[in-house]
Design a protein around this motif. Sequence first.
Motif, PDB file in Angstrom:
ATOM      1  N   PHE A  45       0.848  -1.191   0.000  1.00 24.16           N
ATOM      2  CA  PHE A  45       0.000   0.000   0.000  1.00 24.16           C
ATOM      3  C   PHE A  45       0.881   1.237   0.000  1.00 24.16           C
ATOM      4  O   PHE A  45       1.695   1.428   0.919  1.00 24.16           O
ATOM      5  CB  PHE A  45      -0.918   0.024   1.226  1.00 24.16           C
ATOM      6  CG  PHE A  45      -1.887  -1.130   1.256  1.00 24.16           C
ATOM      7  CD1 PHE A  45      -3.112  -1.025   0.614  1.00 24.16           C
ATOM      8  CD2 PHE A  45      -1.571  -2.310   1.901  1.00 24.16           C
ATOM      9  CE1 PHE A  45      -4.008  -2.081   0.624  1.00 24.16           C
ATOM     10  CE2 PHE A  45      -2.464  -3.373   1.924  1.00 24.16           C
ATOM     11  CZ  PHE A  45      -3.683  -3.254   1.286  1.00 24.16           C
ATOM     12  N   LEU A  46       0.728   2.079  -1.013  1.00 24.45           N
ATOM     13  CA  LEU A  46       1.485   3.320  -1.105  1.00 24.45           C
ATOM     14  C   LEU A  46       0.887   4.321  -0.117  1.00 24.45           C
ATOM     15  O   LEU A  46      -0.303   4.631  -0.183  1.00 24.45           O
ATOM     16  CB  LEU A  46       1.431   3.874  -2.534  1.00 24.45           C
ATOM     17  CG  LEU A  46       2.274   5.112  -2.802  1.00 24.45           C
ATOM     18  CD1 LEU A  46       3.761   4.811  -2.591  1.00 24.45           C
ATOM     19  CD2 LEU A  46       2.024   5.634  -4.207  1.00 24.45           C
ATOM     20  N   ASP A  80       2.715   7.419   0.808  1.00 22.91           N
ATOM     21  CA  ASP A  80       3.049   8.692   0.165  1.00 22.91           C
ATOM     22  C   ASP A  80       4.149   8.409  -0.845  1.00 22.91           C
ATOM     23  O   ASP A  80       4.481   7.261  -1.081  1.00 22.91           O
ATOM     24  CB  ASP A  80       3.429   9.781   1.196  1.00 22.91           C
ATOM     25  CG  ASP A  80       4.652   9.417   2.029  1.00 22.91           C
ATOM     26  OD1 ASP A  80       5.581   8.757   1.517  1.00 22.91           O
ATOM     27  OD2 ASP A  80       4.685   9.800   3.210  1.00 22.91           O
ATOM     28  N   ASP A  81       4.747   9.438  -1.437  1.00 24.79           N
ATOM     29  CA  ASP A  81       5.708   9.192  -2.519  1.00 24.79           C
ATOM     30  C   ASP A  81       7.003   8.527  -2.039  1.00 24.79           C
ATOM     31  O   ASP A  81       7.805   8.076  -2.856  1.00 24.79           O
ATOM     32  CB  ASP A  81       6.006  10.478  -3.290  1.00 24.79           C
ATOM     33  CG  ASP A  81       6.690  11.544  -2.449  1.00 24.79           C
ATOM     34  OD1 ASP A  81       6.590  11.479  -1.197  1.00 24.79           O
ATOM     35  OD2 ASP A  81       7.309  12.455  -3.036  1.00 24.79           O
ATOM     36  N   LYS A  82       7.212   8.414  -0.726  1.00 21.61           N
ATOM     37  CA  LYS A  82       8.424   7.794  -0.206  1.00 21.61           C
ATOM     38  C   LYS A  82       8.171   6.533   0.626  1.00 21.61           C
ATOM     39  O   LYS A  82       9.104   5.806   0.941  1.00 21.61           O
ATOM     40  CB  LYS A  82       9.180   8.801   0.659  1.00 21.61           C
ATOM     41  CG  LYS A  82       9.720   9.982  -0.114  1.00 21.61           C
ATOM     42  CD  LYS A  82      10.571  10.828   0.806  1.00 21.61           C
ATOM     43  CE  LYS A  82      11.158  12.060   0.264  1.00 21.61           C
ATOM     44  NZ  LYS A  82      11.087  12.464  -1.027  1.00 21.61           N
ATOM     45  N   VAL A  83       6.930   6.287   1.021  1.00 19.19           N
ATOM     46  CA  VAL A  83       6.636   5.175   1.927  1.00 19.19           C
ATOM     47  C   VAL A  83       5.599   4.240   1.335  1.00 19.19           C
ATOM     48  O   VAL A  83       4.528   4.668   0.898  1.00 19.19           O
ATOM     49  CB  VAL A  83       6.140   5.692   3.306  1.00 19.19           C
ATOM     50  CG1 VAL A  83       5.757   4.529   4.212  1.00 19.19           C
ATOM     51  CG2 VAL A  83       7.194   6.573   3.951  1.00 19.19           C
ATOM     52  N   MET A  84       5.955   2.934   1.333  1.00 23.67           N
ATOM     53  CA  MET A  84       5.009   1.887   0.954  1.00 23.67           C
ATOM     54  C   MET A  84       5.054   0.830   2.054  1.00 23.67           C
ATOM     55  O   MET A  84       6.135   0.449   2.492  1.00 23.67           O
ATOM     56  CB  MET A  84       5.380   1.251  -0.388  1.00 23.67           C
ATOM     57  CG  MET A  84       4.425   0.153  -0.790  1.00 23.67           C
ATOM     58  SD  MET A  84       4.874  -0.662  -2.339  1.00 23.67           S
ATOM     59  CE  MET A  84       4.563   0.619  -3.507  1.00 23.67           C
ATOM     60  N   LEU A  85       3.879   0.377   2.478  1.00 23.04           N
ATOM     61  CA  LEU A  85       3.790  -0.694   3.469  1.00 23.04           C
ATOM     62  C   LEU A  85       3.508  -1.987   2.753  1.00 23.04           C
ATOM     63  O   LEU A  85       2.641  -2.064   1.892  1.00 23.04           O
ATOM     64  CB  LEU A  85       2.688  -0.416   4.490  1.00 23.04           C
ATOM     65  CG  LEU A  85       2.913   0.795   5.394  1.00 23.04           C
ATOM     66  CD1 LEU A  85       1.726   0.951   6.335  1.00 23.04           C
ATOM     67  CD2 LEU A  85       4.198   0.666   6.175  1.00 23.04           C
ATOM     68  N   ASN A  86       4.255  -3.026   3.134  1.00 24.46           N
ATOM     69  CA  ASN A  86       4.067  -4.353   2.581  1.00 24.46           C
ATOM     70  C   ASN A  86       3.522  -5.233   3.689  1.00 24.46           C
ATOM     71  O   ASN A  86       4.083  -5.291   4.770  1.00 24.46           O
ATOM     72  CB  ASN A  86       5.408  -4.902   2.069  1.00 24.46           C
ATOM     73  CG  ASN A  86       5.273  -6.231   1.374  1.00 24.46           C
ATOM     74  OD1 ASN A  86       4.282  -6.906   1.484  1.00 24.46           O
ATOM     75  ND2 ASN A  86       6.296  -6.591   0.658  1.00 24.46           N
ATOM     76  N   ARG A  87       2.432  -5.904   3.392  1.00 19.40           N
ATOM     77  CA  ARG A  87       1.809  -6.733   4.434  1.00 19.40           C
ATOM     78  C   ARG A  87       1.582  -8.123   3.880  1.00 19.40           C
ATOM     79  O   ARG A  87       1.296  -8.343   2.774  1.00 19.40           O
ATOM     80  CB  ARG A  87       0.560  -6.006   4.864  1.00 19.40           C
ATOM     81  CG  ARG A  87      -0.565  -6.782   5.223  1.00 19.40           C
ATOM     82  CD  ARG A  87      -1.629  -6.063   5.957  1.00 19.40           C
ATOM     83  NE  ARG A  87      -2.108  -6.918   7.003  1.00 19.40           N
ATOM     84  CZ  ARG A  87      -2.674  -8.090   6.770  1.00 19.40           C
ATOM     85  NH1 ARG A  87      -2.812  -8.534   5.570  1.00 19.40           N
ATOM     86  NH2 ARG A  87      -3.096  -8.824   7.745  1.00 19.40           N
TER      87      ARG A  87
END
Length: 181
Positions: free
Chosen positions: A171-172, A174-181
Motif C-alpha cells: 500500500f502506497l 506517500d511518494d516515499k513510503v510503501m507498506l508491505n503486508r
Amino acid sequence: RGGVDVVARASARLLNFMENDMRIRRLLKAAALALTLGATLAGCAAPTVERYAAEQPALDITRYFNGTLDAHGMFQDRSGAVIKRFTVVLRASWQGDTGTLDEDFTYSDGSKQKRVWTLRKTGANSFEATAADVVGTARGVVAGNALRWKYVLAQPVGDKVYNVDMEDWMFLIDDKVMLNR
C-alpha cells in the motif's frame, strides 16, 4: 362409537399436522444453517485489489520502484509472532515495460540473501514477475494505492525446500513510503 371415530380422526389430523410441522421446522433449521454458513464464508473472503481503486495516492510501480530503495520487514508465524526481521537494499530500473528489482536482504540472524526479480507490464494495471526462487510466474495487480502479488516461493528450511503460497499486499502511503503486508 361415533365419538371414538371423531377422536381418532382428530388425533390422526393432529399427528399429521405435527409431522408436517416438524418437517417444516427441520427445513427452516436447514435453511437457517445454510444461510449462516454462506454468510460466514462470504465474510471470510479475501478483499480484492479493486476495493482500493479510489485510494490515493495512486501507485505507479514503474515510478515507485525506480532507483535505490531501502525496505524493512518481518516474517510472522500463523499466530502473528515475529520469527525473523530483515532489511533490504533494492535497486530498481525499467526499460520500457520490463523492470528489474535487484534485492539484497540482511536478516536479523545475520544471514543474507539475494533475489533478482524481472517484472513485465502485461496490461494497464497488471504485471508478471519471475525470480530464481519463485516457482512459475508471480502475478500482480494494481488499483489505487494498492498492489497485490500472488506467487509460490521455494523456501529452503534445513535440508528441505517448501513451496509456499505467497500473497503480498503493498500500500502506497506517500511518494516515499510503501507498506508491505
